[in-house]
Design an enzyme around this catalytic site. Structure first.
Site, PDB file in Angstrom:
ATOM      1  N   LYS A  32       9.731   8.123  -4.365  1.00 39.49           N
ATOM      2  CA  LYS A  32      10.535   8.626  -3.234  1.00 39.49           C
ATOM      3  C   LYS A  32      10.467  10.142  -3.287  1.00 39.49           C
ATOM      4  CE  LYS A  32      15.438   8.966  -1.954  1.00 39.49           C
ATOM      5  NZ  LYS A  32      16.687   8.227  -1.853  1.00 39.49           N
TER       6      LYS A  32
HETATM    7  C1  R5P Z   1      19.197  11.434  -5.027  1.00 34.30           C
HETATM    8  O1  R5P Z   1      19.879  12.333  -5.437  1.00 34.30           O
HETATM    9  C2  R5P Z   1      19.767  10.126  -4.760  1.00 34.30           C
HETATM   10  O2  R5P Z   1      18.895   9.084  -4.813  1.00 34.30           O
HETATM   11  C3  R5P Z   1      20.560  10.228  -3.526  1.00 34.30           C
HETATM   12  O3  R5P Z   1      21.787   9.722  -3.733  1.00 34.30           O
HETATM   13  C4  R5P Z   1      19.962   9.641  -2.301  1.00 34.30           C
HETATM   14  O4  R5P Z   1      18.706   9.139  -2.455  1.00 34.30           O
HETATM   15  C5  R5P Z   1      19.928  10.667  -1.278  1.00 34.30           C
HETATM   16  O5  R5P Z   1      19.701  10.133  -0.016  1.00 34.30           O
HETATM   17  P1  R5P Z   1      19.815  11.101   1.228  1.00 34.30           P
HETATM   18  O6  R5P Z   1      19.263  12.412   0.807  1.00 34.30           O
HETATM   19  O7  R5P Z   1      18.983  10.465   2.277  1.00 34.30           O
HETATM   20  O8  R5P Z   1      21.237  11.184   1.595  1.00 34.30           O
END
Ligand code: R5P
Length: 293
Positions: A203
């Site tokens: 990711k």
């Molecule tokens: C990374 O820090 C974590 O996986 C997050 O909680 C999450 O993936 C962040 O998702 P988004 O940036 O789309 O809110």
């Protein structure tokens, strides 16, 4: 020990030549075992080769994030509309009904809160517990260039080894420190290191310039991280460019659950990912569904 790559020769990513995927529909997965492939096929739709993951794991380091204050009320109803859910075991066991059949991507690292140095993580879930929870994949943060880079890479290789033992794929999340440059050069480095050291998918963040060189030089699928909340049209545009630039899906959190209409946003993102809908068309879907509510 080779020195840093200082060759003046132009790098060749062949962005327009997709990597062949003999033996399975996903990049780099052809030689994996049946159980690993089956779990990946639950996360990535075999018809499109892509996924829309809903990330709600933010609380593991930042507590009740805006939009995630009451996961039971606001998020559980959204889950049926995602292809997979990324979350912590605490939320899974306390708040998610076991009747949910969506694949779970389990957050397996943690340690520091937002009050401390975030790269100082350790593994936080044992593989036996991941199996007990019937997860489809395990995941952790990897801090390339961060203060605790080596520790986070070691966490990753341990998690990969544990996953391989039981046929559970590992997803690495390339975390970027506050003061670090977010560009294609950095993400090529980070994603490739994670793939070379064994993860089955990565990711990472979208960058407008040369994103396709990141996907082309990474031999496993990449899903786009959402990042901070944008206007819905801008988030759909970002997802569109990531998909057209070779991403195999998205793993979005705030841009879904902080939207005024999270379910409509999820469906609009899904159309971008699975149907190659343009940002304009996807925004129309968002607006229509939002107004129906
Ligand atoms: C990374 O820090 C974590 O996986 C997050 O909680 C999450 O993936 C962040 O998702 P988004 O940036 O789309 O809110």
């Amino acid at each position: 020990m080779p020195e840093a790559d200082t060759s003046k020769k132009q790098k060749q990513y062949h962005e327009d030549v997709p990597m062949e995927t003999p033996g399975f529909f996903l990049k780099g997965a052809g030689n994996l075992d049946w159980g690993m492939k089956n779990r990946l096929a639950r996360i990535f739709n075999p018809d499109t080769g892509r996924t829309v993951m809903l990330a709600i794991d933010h609380g593991y380091f930042q507590g009740p994030t805006t939009g995630l204050e009451r996961i039971d009320l606001n998020i559980v109803p959204l889950m049926p509309h995602a292809d997979a859910i990324m979350l912590t075991r605490g939320i899974l066991r306390t708040t998610v009904p076991p009747s949910l059949t969506k694949p779970i991507v389990m957050r397996c690292s943690g340690g520091p809160s937002i009050l401390k140095e975030l790269s100082n993580e350790q593994l936080s879930v044992d593989i036996e517990d991941a199996i007990r929870m019937n997860v489809a994949a395990i995941t952790l943060q990897v801090f390339i260039g961060g203060e605790h880079e080596t520790r986070s890479i070691h966490n990753m290789t341990k998690l990969v080894d544990m996953g391989l033992r039981y046929g559970i794929p590992t997803m690495a999340v390339t975390a970027v420190g506050k003061d670090m440059v977010r560009d294609a050069k950095y993400f090529r480095l980070a994603c490739r290191i994670c793939a070379e050291l064994g993860v089955q998918f990565v990711k990472t963040y979208y960058v407008p310039e040369d994103f396709e060189t990141i996907t082309a030089s990474c031999p496993v699928p990449i899903v786009m991280a959402g990042g901070k909340k944008l206007a819905e049209f801008d988030a759909l545009t970002m997802a569109y460019h990531a998909i057209q630039g070779g991403a195999s899906g998205v793993d979005m959190g705030r841009n879904i659950f902080q939207s005024d209409a999270p379910e409509a946003m999820m469906k609009a993102v899904s159309s971008v990912v699975h149907q190659n809908t343009t940002p304009k068309e996807a925004y129309e879907i968002f607006e229509t569904l939002k107004n129906q509510k």
